[in-house]
Design a protein around this motif. Structure first.
Motif, PDB file in Angstrom:
ATOM      1  N   PHE A 142       0.820  -0.905   0.184  1.00 20.45           N
ATOM      2  CA  PHE A 142      -0.522  -0.222   0.439  1.00 20.45           C
ATOM      3  C   PHE A 142       0.760   1.998  -0.030  1.00 20.45           C
ATOM      4  CE2 PHE A 142      -1.860   3.319   2.213  1.00 20.45           C
ATOM      5  CZ  PHE A 142      -2.952   3.863   1.846  1.00 20.45           C
ATOM      6  N   HIS A 143       1.827   1.672   0.931  1.00 24.18           N
ATOM      7  CA  HIS A 143       3.027   2.156   0.633  1.00 24.18           C
ATOM      8  C   HIS A 143       3.871   2.901   0.260  1.00 24.18           C
ATOM      9  CE1 HIS A 143       1.805   4.151   5.192  1.00 24.18           C
ATOM     10  NE2 HIS A 143       1.585   3.174   5.192  1.00 24.18           N
ATOM     11  N   ASP A 144       4.312   1.982  -1.307  1.00 20.50           N
ATOM     12  CA  ASP A 144       5.582   1.216  -1.853  1.00 20.50           C
ATOM     13  C   ASP A 144       4.678   1.418  -2.820  1.00 20.50           C
ATOM     14  OD1 ASP A 144       6.944   1.471   0.655  1.00 20.50           O
ATOM     15  OD2 ASP A 144       7.852  -0.339   0.966  1.00 20.50           O
ATOM     16  N   GLY A 145       3.685   1.142  -3.143  1.00 16.99           N
ATOM     17  CA  GLY A 145       3.225   0.532  -4.195  1.00 16.99           C
ATOM     18  C   GLY A 145       3.217  -0.355  -5.313  1.00 16.99           C
ATOM     19  N   ALA A 146       4.563  -1.139  -4.567  1.00 15.91           N
ATOM     20  CA  ALA A 146       5.427  -2.187  -5.955  1.00 15.91           C
ATOM     21  C   ALA A 146       5.608  -3.363  -4.293  1.00 15.91           C
ATOM     22  CB  ALA A 146       6.187  -1.946  -6.913  1.00 15.91           C
ATOM     23  N   LEU A 147       6.078  -4.628  -5.179  1.00 15.60           N
ATOM     24  CA  LEU A 147       7.175  -5.048  -4.578  1.00 15.60           C
ATOM     25  C   LEU A 147       8.466  -4.849  -4.413  1.00 15.60           C
ATOM     26  CD1 LEU A 147       6.075  -8.429  -5.933  1.00 15.60           C
ATOM     27  CD2 LEU A 147       5.549  -7.702  -3.592  1.00 15.60           C
ATOM     28  N   HIS A 148       9.186  -4.796  -3.584  1.00 13.83           N
ATOM     29  CA  HIS A 148      10.620  -4.686  -3.408  1.00 13.83           C
ATOM     30  C   HIS A 148      11.358  -5.720  -3.449  1.00 13.83           C
ATOM     31  CE1 HIS A 148      10.088  -0.957  -4.867  1.00 13.83           C
ATOM     32  NE2 HIS A 148       9.750  -0.818  -3.525  1.00 13.83           N
ATOM     33  N   ALA A 149      12.526  -6.279  -3.571  1.00 11.45           N
ATOM     34  CA  ALA A 149      13.880  -7.311  -3.190  1.00 11.45           C
ATOM     35  C   ALA A 149      14.293  -7.217  -0.924  1.00 11.45           C
ATOM     36  CB  ALA A 149      15.013  -7.145  -3.818  1.00 11.45           C
ATOM     37  N   GLU A 150      13.676  -6.440  -0.705  1.00 15.05           N
ATOM     38  CA  GLU A 150      14.148  -6.148   0.370  1.00 15.05           C
ATOM     39  C   GLU A 150      12.995  -5.486   1.221  1.00 15.05           C
ATOM     40  OE1 GLU A 150      17.282  -5.149   4.314  1.00 15.05           O
ATOM     41  OE2 GLU A 150      17.433  -3.682   2.553  1.00 15.05           O
ATOM     42  N   LEU A 151      12.630  -6.209   2.416  1.00 16.49           N
ATOM     43  CA  LEU A 151      11.681  -6.031   3.345  1.00 16.49           C
ATOM     44  C   LEU A 151      11.011  -4.242   2.874  1.00 16.49           C
ATOM     45  CD1 LEU A 151       8.589  -7.557   4.002  1.00 16.49           C
ATOM     46  CD2 LEU A 151       9.691  -7.421   6.629  1.00 16.49           C
TER      47      LEU A 151
END
Lengths: 460, 111
Positions: A142-151
């Motif tokens: 919700f906050h970042d808008g995308a999946l990231h490789a690090e939490l």
């Protein structure tokens, strides 16, 4: 209670949006609530599978793109259904067609347990994994808008939080999209997502059993599942993903039980639902591999040659499921985050597994036969499945092989755990079994209902 | 069991208030070390989420790994600001400290 109305409406709108995508992919307009359920899970599964490539392509706008797709699905759904005519009679297949005392008696536990689940889910906060893993992934999405490789920065410092990046995305995506619609992410307002999956689980189990045994057997199977504590109370009500995983498996089973949906076409529902199974929990990928392996084994050892299907015609299925499988592997490689829950598979690991074998068998057997957790459910399922494996053929044989293989595979994973056996089994095994509980309930219903039903009808 | 003993809210209101107080007082973007009196990392997880997108490292004051967790956090994040539950605040070498109305101790620590 009022605070939950907005999130509930948002979750309902997303369900319709997912269903619109699912209908468009399979070219099949929903004529019943069961159709709607499967279309919803297909649409959700495809969006979840697409989240990783969307994150690479669109960065922080990926969630917005997915929301746009769900919005388009919502519009397509209503245009299609308002222009066409919704089959009310078909939709009402879910309800008992006429008031038969036996059907009412069997339907009552399902209805009561659905209400109990709803109350528990709304009444209690999120439990450990529901908060620390699933809702957190949704919160970050919700906050970042995308999946990231690090939490998040230094997420590996304490609590092994870093491994959460490896978990599949359907539940977090649903929670994040719901929050986007309401404008803010509140951890205690993700409950509607689980209400929808609980209804979906009951519907999927009901449909699968109805196709194999009829309406009364369907209520028997759905009541069996609804009465299981792991499905309707505890961690299921606390935001864990095992119950939603069971819902997708139940829907896939319902589609596989429909001969029309076993057609070798890219628009068949079964391969798309296999994709959805892989987007809920990591074990989903394992379950798809087990299902396909058992299907191949049953087809190759088919006693009645007339039912044998040409394998090469299933290329579209292989393409769909294989693409989702490849995406999952690439996503895990991209994360580059080793999960220290299991040892690396090598010669030493297999020797260690051999030493742990008696302990794993003992610990898993105690959970399977624990009357407080499962009553005699799994003992009965395994007895009926073993009998069916020997005497039945075709789909029933596959069903029995699948449920037995699931129990064996889920037990075998503890051979390679880095945790002490007893601790890991007590923490996880029952939840793993819950994921395939609908398969067990349908297997048991088919095994019991056919002889009992035939006798009952003969007496009538 | 869930109905009777399950938490009514995932995030206790008291912790939410404390986190907002800390967030207002610590300069934006500064990482924080949170030292909990709790035995597990549940409460750390709550602080990490309430203060997101600020980086929050955690250490359990009663754990045998306490010193190691603090050293790891210092090596990776160099946090100047520390929040501690009052029960474990005495384990830290404070430069400045203040007890917030919510009960938690906020201050800066010597490396």
């Amino acid at each position: 209670m009022i605070r939950i109305i907005g999130p509930t409406l948002a979750a309902a709108a997303l369900t319709i949006g997912f269903a619109g995508i699912g209908e468009s992919l399979t070219g099949r307009r929903a004529h019943s609530l069961g159709d709607l359920n499967r279309a919803f899970l297909i649409g959700g599964g495809v969006l979840a599978a697409a989240l990783f490539p969307a994150s690479l392509l669109f960065g922080g706008r990926a969630l917005g793109v997915e929301l746009g797709a769900a919005g388009a699905g919502f519009l397509v759904f209503w245009v299609r259904h308002l222009l066409g005519s919704f089959n009310v009679r078909g939709a009402m297949k879910w309800l008992p067609s006429r008031v038969e005392p036996l059907t009412l008696l069997l339907a009552a536990p399902t209805i009561v347990m659905m209400v109990i689940f709803a109350v528990l889910n709304l009444r209690t906060g999120l439990l450990w994994d529901g908060f620390q893993i699933w809702a957190t992934k949704g919160f970050l999405l919700f906050h970042d808008g995308a999946l990231h490789a690090e939490l998040w920065n230094a997420s590996d410092l304490i609590g092994r939080a870093g491994r959460i990046v490896n978990y599949p995305s359907l539940i977090p995506l649903f929670e994040a999209l719901q929050a986007r619609l309401t404008g803010h992410f509140v951890f205690d307002q993700v409950s509607p997502v689980f209400q929808i999956f609980h209804v979906s689980l009951i519907m999927g189990t009901w449909e699968a059993a109805r196709r194999l045994t009829g309406r009364t057997g369907a209520w028997f199977a759905s009541s069996l599942v609804a009465l299981l504590p792991e499905i309707s109370t505890g961690t299921a009500a606390g935001g864990y993903a095992d119950m939603p995983q069971a819902a997708v498996i139940a829907a896939a089973l319902a589609a596989a039980a429909d001969p029309h949906e076993r057609r070798a076409s890219w628009r068949a529902q079964v391969p798309w639902l296999c994709v959805a199974v892989m987007t809920v929990k990591s074990e989903g990928t394992l379950l798809v591999v087990v299902a396909v392996t058992m299907a191949l084994l049953v087809m190759l050892t088919q006693r009645r040659g007339r039912d044998r299907l040409p394998l090469r015609s299933f290329v579209p299925w292989v393409g769909i499921v294989g693409s989702a499988f490849a995406l999952r592997i690439v996503h895990l490689a991209w994360n580059h985050h080793h999960d220290d829950l299991f040892v690396t598979l090598n010669g030493a690991a297999f020797i260690r597994a051999l030493h742990r074998f008696p302990e794993v068998v003992g610990a898993c057997s105690r959970v399977l036969a624990d009357p407080r957790l499962w009553g005699v459910f799994w003992l009965a399922v395994l007895a009926v499945a073993a009998r069916s494996l020997i005497h039945d053929d075709g789909f029933e044989r596959w069903l029995s092989a699948f449920v037995i293989a699931d129990v064996l595979v889920f037990s075998a994973v503890f051979l390679f755990s880095t945790w002490p056996v007893a601790l890991h089994v007590s923490q996880a095994y029952s939840r793993l079994l819950a994921q395939v509980a609908p398969v067990g309930a349908v297997t048991l219903t088919v095994g019991l209902w056919r002889p009992l039903g035939a006798q009952w009808h003969a007496e009538q | 069991m869930s109905f009777r003993f399950g938490p009514r809210a995932t995030i206790p209101g008291k912790v939410e208030v404390a986190a907002h107080q800390v967030d207002r007082m610590v300069p934006p973007g500064e990482p924080i070390l949170y030292v909990t009196a709790g035995k597990d990392t549940w409460i750390c997880g709550i602080w990490q989420r309430l203060l997101y997108q600020r980086t929050v490292a955690c250490a359990r004051g009663e754990s045998p790994r306490f010193q190691q967790d603090v050293r790891d956090a210092e090596a990776r994040l160099h946090p100047r600001w520390v929040v501690a539950d009052p029960q474990v605040a005495g384990k830290l070498r404070w430069e400045t400290r203040a007890t917030l109305p919510s009960g938690v101790v906020l201050g800066t620590c010597a490396p």
